[in-house]
Structures are given as C-alpha cells and as structure tokens.
Design a protein around this motif. Structure first.
Motif, mmCIF file in Angstrom:
data_model
loop_
_atom_site.group_PDB
_atom_site.id
_atom_site.type_symbol
_atom_site.label_atom_id
_atom_site.label_comp_id
_atom_site.label_asym_id
_atom_site.label_seq_id
_atom_site.Cartn_x
_atom_site.Cartn_y
_atom_site.Cartn_z
ATOM 1 N N UNK A 114 45.150 35.096 35.475
ATOM 2 C CA UNK A 114 44.623 36.238 36.231
ATOM 3 C C UNK A 114 43.155 36.452 35.871
ATOM 4 N N UNK A 115 42.300 36.443 36.886
ATOM 5 C CA UNK A 115 40.892 36.770 36.668
ATOM 6 C C UNK A 115 40.699 38.236 37.000
ATOM 7 N N UNK A 116 40.365 39.025 35.989
ATOM 8 C CA UNK A 116 40.065 40.436 36.214
ATOM 9 C C UNK A 116 38.569 40.545 36.481
ATOM 10 N N UNK A 117 38.215 41.184 37.563
ATOM 11 C CA UNK A 117 36.798 41.299 37.886
ATOM 12 C C UNK A 117 36.213 42.477 37.115
ATOM 13 N N UNK A 118 35.442 42.164 36.089
ATOM 14 C CA UNK A 118 34.940 43.211 35.191
ATOM 15 C C UNK A 118 33.478 42.966 34.886
ATOM 16 N N UNK A 119 32.614 43.767 35.517
ATOM 17 C CA UNK A 119 31.185 43.545 35.361
ATOM 18 C C UNK A 119 30.621 44.242 34.128
ATOM 19 N N UNK A 120 31.329 45.248 33.630
ATOM 20 C CA UNK A 120 30.763 46.055 32.554
ATOM 21 C C UNK A 120 31.168 45.518 31.175
ATOM 22 N N UNK A 121 30.147 45.137 30.387
ATOM 23 C CA UNK A 121 30.409 44.481 29.108
ATOM 24 C C UNK A 121 31.099 45.410 28.111
ATOM 25 N N UNK A 122 30.692 46.684 28.102
ATOM 26 C CA UNK A 122 31.290 47.619 27.146
ATOM 27 C C UNK A 122 32.765 47.851 27.485
#
Lengths: 538, 309
Positions: free
Chosen positions: A233-241
């Motif tokens: 599963x690829x979770x689309x997560x742009x925020x590093x924190x």
C-alpha cells in the motif's frame, strides 16, 4: 583432527548460511509504504510521466527490457533474457523472458515494438518519449517524419532486434521505467493511466485518488517466488513531520527521512540500527551564467578563475554539517559517488579563502561584484543554501542578493537561461557519458541554453572519445578524465550530493539503498517477518 | 421571498463571469509552465515542452482559450487536467465529499463548543471563567494549525494510540476526528469571541433591563431574548467561515494526508495545472455564494424583522 574440526565448522557455517537464507525469506503480509513527493499520484501510465512521484509506484506495476540493479549501481536485464551485440556496435539482438501481462497474455516481441512506437508517437507527445531518441529512426518518428520507429525489428515471437544511431550502451538507454512494455489491448484505452495493466510484480487493486494506492501480488510474476509480499500500500503523504509520527506509531513500515528527522534518527541508538543511506545521483550546484555582465561591461563568469575562486571560497563541508545537518555528502565534482566512473581520488576544491582571494585578484576582480542568485523553495538546494554561502562569498568581495521563487518560476527561468547564477539539483547519473553530455556544445540542452553554457574543447574531445570507445574499462577511465576537466573548469559551484535516507521497522528486510533515486524501491525483493503487525494481513 | 431567491441566483451569473475573467488573466500572466513541471526534477527539452503545450491548447491566443473555457463552463465542462489527463470534474468530484465532511465536522465542533463558551463567558463577564475562556480563545486563534495538528497527532496517535495518524481510511469517523478538531479549534475560538461580544452588546440593551424588571427568570431572558438577538451576528460569522473554510483546509489536509480540495488547489497551482486550479476556484466561489444565500434566507427565520419582499 584439528583440520577435520575446522572443516566441520566451515561446513556448518556454509549450511547455516544457506539454510538461514532459505528459512529467512518469508512470504505474505502487507507493507504500508509511502508516496512522499506531493499530494497525489497523477498517472500510472509509464509513458506519460517522468516525474519520480509517479514512477516510484509505476516501477512495481510495470517492467521493461532492462531495470536498475541497486546493489551494483548499474542496469540489469529485466524482461530481457539475453542481449547479444552485432559487430557494428549499433545493433543488439534481445531475447525475451517467458513472461505474462497481468491480464494473462504472454509477452511477445510485438509488444516491445508496440510499446516503443506508442511511446514515441508524435500525436501522443508523451513526457518520457525522449528516452528512446538513441534508437535508430525514433527521432524521425517523434518529429513526424516517419510513421514508425525504423530501428526495431521482430525476429520471432521471443526475439527483437534494436538498432541504435550511435554506439551507446542499450541498458543505460532503456532501463528507465518510462520504456516499460505495455499490452496494446489495455494501453489504447483512454483510462490506462488510472487502470494500468503491466507485467510487474504487483497489480493495481484499488486507487483512492489523493489517499492511497493498493497493489496486490502478481502470482504469475516471471521471477520465481517473487514478490514475497501479498499486498503493498502506497500512502500518499507529503508532510514529512506527519510521516514521522505515522512511522513512530507503527503505521508505516518504512519512511523517507528529511534533514530534521535524520538528526534525530542518527543519534538514537535504537532507530539508527534500522536505517540505510546512499549518495543519490543528484549533484546540488550553482550554475553560472558566463554572459552575466557587470555595469562596466565585464563578464566575471566567463573567466575560469572567478568560477574557481567561488569553489575555493565557500566552506561546503561546514554548510553540509551545520545547515544540511549532515544529510548530504560534500561534492567533489560533477559525478556522484554512486555514478559509474566516479573516482574517489578525483581533483576537488578544498576550503581555501586565501587562494580564492588570490584568484579574484588575478582575474581583475579584487574588489568583487554584486550578484543575484535565483533559488527555489527546497530546503536542500534552495535559498537557504545560498544564504549559508553568502558570508563566504562576501569575504572575496562578491555581494549576493537572493531572488527566491517557487519551483515553477525557477524552472521557467532556468530553462530560458534568465539568470546570473542559479542553484538547483542536477541529475548526475546513472550513465556518466550521457549525463555529462549536457556540457557538450552538440547536446540539445547546451543548444537550448545557448550562451549560458561555456564550451570546453578538451572536455568535448574526451567525452566524444569515451562515447566511441567500446571497451568498458577504457570508457570509465575517459569518464574520470572528463569529470576532472569539468571540475578544473569549475563549470558549477559544486555543493553536495544528496544523502537519501530510509528508516525501516525492525521487521522489514531487504530494502536497498538505490543511488539513482532512493524511492525507486523494487518491492518484489522486500519481505516482512512474523513480528510485523501486518505479517498476516491480506 | 421566492423572487428574492431567484434574483440572488441570477446575480451569480455576472459574478461567475467577472471572477472567471480575473482568474483567467491572473493564471495566464503567472510565469512557469505545466509542461516543465511534468519532468519532475529533470528539465525537459524545449521540443517536448512545445508539443505538450500544443496538446493542451496553450498555443492558442488568450481570448480563444477564455471563450473555449466559458463555453465549456456553460455546458458544465470544467476541462481536462494537463498533468493527470483526467476530467477536472472527476478529479474535483473525488475530493469534494472529503472536504465537505471535514468542513462540516470542524464547523460543528466550533459551533457546539464555541457558542456556549462565548455565551457563558459573556454572562459571567469579568469573572475568572471569562478570563480563562478568552485566554483560551486567543491561544486557539493564534496557534498555527500545523503545530496543533502535530501535538494532537503525537498525543492521540503516537502516545495513546487511540486514533490513526493520517489518512481518510474508508471514510471512518476515527480518521475524521483529529483533522476536524485541528481545523475546528481556530474557528471555535473565533466563534467564542464573536458570541461573547454579541451577547455583551445585547445584555446592555434596554429591553433586557425591562425583561429583568418584569421579573422574568434569567434562564428565560438568556434563552429567548439574548440568544435570539445575537443569532444574526453569529450566523453571519458561521456563514462567512464555512465559505472560506473550503479554501483554508490546505494545511490540515496536507498534514493528515486528507484528500480534499484545499491541497488539490495548492498542488495544482504549484504544478501550473490551470484547469484544476480554475475548477477548484469556481467550486469555492459557488460554495461561498450558496452559503451566503442560505445565511440570508436564515436571517428572516431567526429575525422576523428581516423580510425579503
């Protein structure tokens, strides 16, 4: 007796190694992985994009004749079973593996020819079409002067002959995932980008736009036993924190770290055990515009000594340590350490402000000059870096103003050559010859940028010679010389090579440090052990 | 009343034309190119850029593109995304519901906590309850969303492990809680302050003094006279906030990987995917206008003195 004992120990070790290896790899489980570059995946059609944010998923759905071998940092045969070269050094005969598309159909030579012609179709204007230009006749087709690529020929169902226009290394030309082989019956559909059919280790199960992409194991994958995971599963997560939080909460099996998290992970005895890092083939550097003109009509960057002075003046090691928090490798020249042909003993610039001042004086710029540097928003290679370098440049009289802008504007200015100096991340691999060719006055890139690149005759002779040389060892020797010339000419201010870092949970095995782009993870190699909370999740 | 609604809806048309023109001009003069952005970190060659721009119709003059867009808009066609290749209508459609859900939930939290808090604080004016509430409200307004998001995430997801750190899940309630609370905190504080100010104002009116003099119970006065008279101001605040909420969810959406309109719009601006940007702006305008119309209608319900004839 002693010898027998030793023999037994060796035997036990060998057996132990093999049995441990055989036992170790475990099938099954779900892997929660990330798509960290941006808030969405745009397309899963390999031809339609050359953006890493899409390719990192695409490469696990689609495969091409060649792929990337992260361990040895070179290309490898993928769908190609074997490759033999003809004597002319231009023509290659490629045999295909027994492989099937996700729809069950066997892959034939016709699919290779179809896929490449689709990619170069002038009506489709695919973003990855440039990957084929070295194939004979591809450029003519791209330009609309032919109705297909003439350099492709089917010998039989499993064999195809490819002719190139120059004596290039086919693997370096065709390993990129944009050249993946796709089935005509699916690729002609308008929604192929959303409903892709490939031949890779995983099939698309569900794509919730902007949220996640769920891939499931392709049981008919051509590499035996692989993939090991049932679901990816690829979770689309742009925020590093936020990614960091999710990783700590155990919701992610691995995470791509940024400088802020890298420091924390590196200093934590537990977390640092499950980390891997690699110098990526991206050289962060400032490009000088040799046409940049002062009020008195002089052009400082057309003088090699000024460019060298900049390289001596700035303490790149200090900036990497303090500003980049150690998450980079100070650059020694253009080619990155993972690029074939990189020479660890190559010439480089040490921090030497006295020498820098001396060079400025010799060039007639003892009093320095004012300079505007354009920079993007990236923390790794944007305005912050220029800011850190500014006091060093002030020491040799160069007073820097930073013109910060968003990336879309920066790309436009960069492409149009509208700048005095610009900081950016430059691709510096994996094929050293084609990547260095951008500094050759015959390259389209050089022509496009025209007066903003300087012509270096000695470099052009060496790189031409390297391109024409068929002995691989000799080639790499020439590459080293060419790279040294670029360094000596100080074509750029060489800042650093990116240190890409992945942290993974203790139950994750066989992820690889990938020098071309860390997120190009071939997930068919990866497996999770019993301790994973998702070990039995289907 | 009916004529009023029709008139207001007809007013939408010139507004849409005006805004779409301004939007088109602004996006047109913006430097940068979507074609260059498809290359990711690589700078694409000028031939590819030119071909892509031709494919997307960017080689046509400005007025032709604007006319085409307006004709499409009249037919309900928002165009096709440059970079994704999908219909803008579908892209936005996928993200509309998550954003609406988030905005409604955040606003509900803001209303159910903010209004009573503001009311109570006004009634108890000058006491320690009032001070604590208002200090809390100022902190709530001042706290940057990404910071409160990370604090909440750390507490509820990493330490307590009660809620998921990110994502939309399958639209589950547990996924909604943290983003909605984060987004709601700021609005809750704002509503509390507005309510308090309105109630303090009404409390000083003569009719309230009269009501007290008549011997009515405090509960009755607050419930019937004070509350009803503050409703117009509170409703206006809620309406304005809901309208702007649609475009202000971007930080929360990015931190929580929430697939909404705000992050889509910002992303499309950075990528110069103008059809998507235009679509998002049109949607936000539409929501804003509709909410304002509903608020206007609601005015006449809460305050019979307001009539639309």
């Amino acid at each position: 007796m002693k010898r027998m004992g030793l023999g037994l120990v060796v035997l036990a070790l060998v057996l132990g190694f093999y049995s441990a290896d055989a036992l170790a790899v475990r099938n099954g489980g779900t892997f929660q992985w990330i798509a960290p570059y941006g808030i969405s995946i745009d397309t899963l059609d390999p031809a339609a994009t050359s953006d890493d944010k899409n390719i990192l998923v695409i490469l696990n759905i689609h495969r091409g004749l060649f792929g990337w071998d992260a361990k040895n940092s070179t290309y490898k045969l993928d769908l190609a079973e074997s490759m033999t070269a003809d004597d002319d050094g231009l023509t290659y005969v490629i045999k295909l593996k027994d492989a099937k598309f996700h729809n069950g159909r066997t892959i034939t030579a016709d699919d290779v020819i179809y896929s490449y012609n689709r990619l170069a179709d002038p009506k489709k204007s695919f973003a990855s079409s440039h990957l084929l230009v070295e194939i004979d006749g591809a450029q003519a087709y791209l330009d609309g002067k032919a109705d297909h690529i003439s350099g492709l020929e089917k010998i039989d169902d499993k064999t195809v002959r490819i002719k190139f226009r120059n004596p290039v290394d086919p693997g370096f030309q065709l390993w990129r995932y944009g050249t993946a082989i796709v089935p005509k019956e699916a690729a002609e559909n308008e929604d192929f980008g959303s409903n892709p059919i490939g031949c890779g280790p995983f099939k698309l199960q569900k794509w919730t736009k902007g949220v996640e992409i769920v891939l499931v194991k392709n049981p008919e994958f051509y590499e035996p036993r692989k993939p090991y995971l049932d679901k990816l599963i690829y979770k689309i997560m742009a925020d590093a924190a936020a990614r960091d939080m999710a990783f700590q909460a155990g919701e992610l099996d691995a995470n791509l770290l940024y400088a802020a998290q890298y420091e924390k992970f590196k200093n934590d005895p537990k977390l640092s055990k499950h980390m891997m890092e690699v110098p990526e083939m991206f050289t962060r550097a400032v490009r000088f515009n040799p046409n940049f003109t002062l009020a008195d009509g002089r052009k400082p960057f057309s003088d090699k000594r000024v460019r060298q002075a900049v390289n001596y003046a700035i303490n790149r090691e200090l900036i990497v340590e303090k500003y980049a928090k150690g998450k980079a490798y100070p650059a020694r020249g253009f080619l990155a350490p993972t690029t074939p042909g990189f020479d660890p003993d190559c010439m480089s610039y040490e921090y030497n402000p006295e020498k820098a001042k001396q060079l400025m004086k010799e060039a007639g710029y003892a009093k320095g000059f004012d300079l505007t540097v354009i920079a993007g928003t990236s923390t790794a290679y944007g305005a912050g870096v220029v800011e850190a370098a500014t006091p060093f440049l002030k020491e040799i009289g160069i007073k820097v103003t930073i013109d910060k802008m968003e990336n879309a504007v920066l790309y436009q200015k960069y492409s149009d050559g509208e700048f005095d100096a610009a900081i950016a991340s430059h691709s510096s691999g994996p094929d050293p010859i084609s990547i260095m060719y951008r500094f050759h006055s015959n390259s389209p890139r050089f022509k496009q940028r025209g007066e903003t690149s300087q012509k270096i005759d000695s470099f052009e002779q060496i790189i031409d010679l390297a391109a024409a040389t068929r002995d691989p060892a000799m080639r790499l020797e020439l590459v080293k010389i060419a790279n040294d010339i670029l360094t000596e000419e100080a074509v750029l201010w060489f800042y650093n090579y990116n240190k890409a870092v992945i942290a993974y949970q203790p139950w994750v095995h066989d992820m690889e440090p990938v020098g071309v782009e860390m997120m190009y993870q071939h997930m068919d190699n990866v497996w999770v052990d019993e301790t994973s909370p998702r070990a039995n999740q289907k | 009343m009916f004529a009023f609604i029709i008139r207001r809806i007809l007013q939408f048309i010139p507004t849409v034309i005006g805004i779409s023109f301004i939007m088109f001009v602004l996006l047109n003069v913006l430097p940068g190119s979507a074609a260059l952005m498809t290359g990711g970190k690589e700078i694409l060659s000028p031939e590819i850029v030119k071909k892509l721009e031709k494919k997307w119709g960017l080689d046509k003059p400005f007025h032709v593109r604007y006319l085409n867009y307006m004709v499409g808009l009249a037919k309900g066609d928002l165009g096709t995304s440059f970079i994704r290749g999908d219909k803008v209508r579908d892209i936005i459609g996928n993200r509309l519901w998550p954003t609406l859900k988030l905005a409604v939930a955040a606003l509900a939290i803001a209303c159910f906590i903010g209004i009573p808090l503001g009311f109570y604080s006004a009634v108890k004016q000058g006491t320690w309850v009032d001070t604590v509430t208002m200090v809390g409200a100022v902190s709530g307004v001042s706290m940057p969303q990404f910071w409160s998001a990370l604090l909440l995430m750390y507490l509820f997801s990493v330490v307590l492990r009660w809620l998921p750190t990110f994502g939309y899940g399958n639209g589950d309630l547990k996924n909604l809680i943290l983003p909605a609370v984060t987004l709601g905190i700021g609005y809750m504080a704002l509503l509390a302050r507005t309510t308090r100010a309105a109630v303090v104002e009404v409390l000083s009116q003569d009719y309230i003094r009269t009501a007290h003099a008549k011997g009515l119970s405090v509960l009755f006065i607050n419930g019937k006279h004070v509350f009803r008279n503050t409703m117009v101001l509170i409703l206006t605040t809620i309406g304005m906030q809901f309208g702007s909420l649609m475009g202000e969810t971007v930080v929360v959406e990015t931190v929580f990987s929430w697939p909404g309109i705000g992050s889509l719009m910002v992303d499309s601006i950075f990528l110069r995917d103008t059809p998507v940007t235009q679509g998002c702006i049109m949607l936000i305008i539409f929501v804003f206008m509709s909410v304002n119309l509903s608020v206007d209608i609601l005015y006449s319900v809460v305050d019979p003195r307001i009539r639309y004839d």
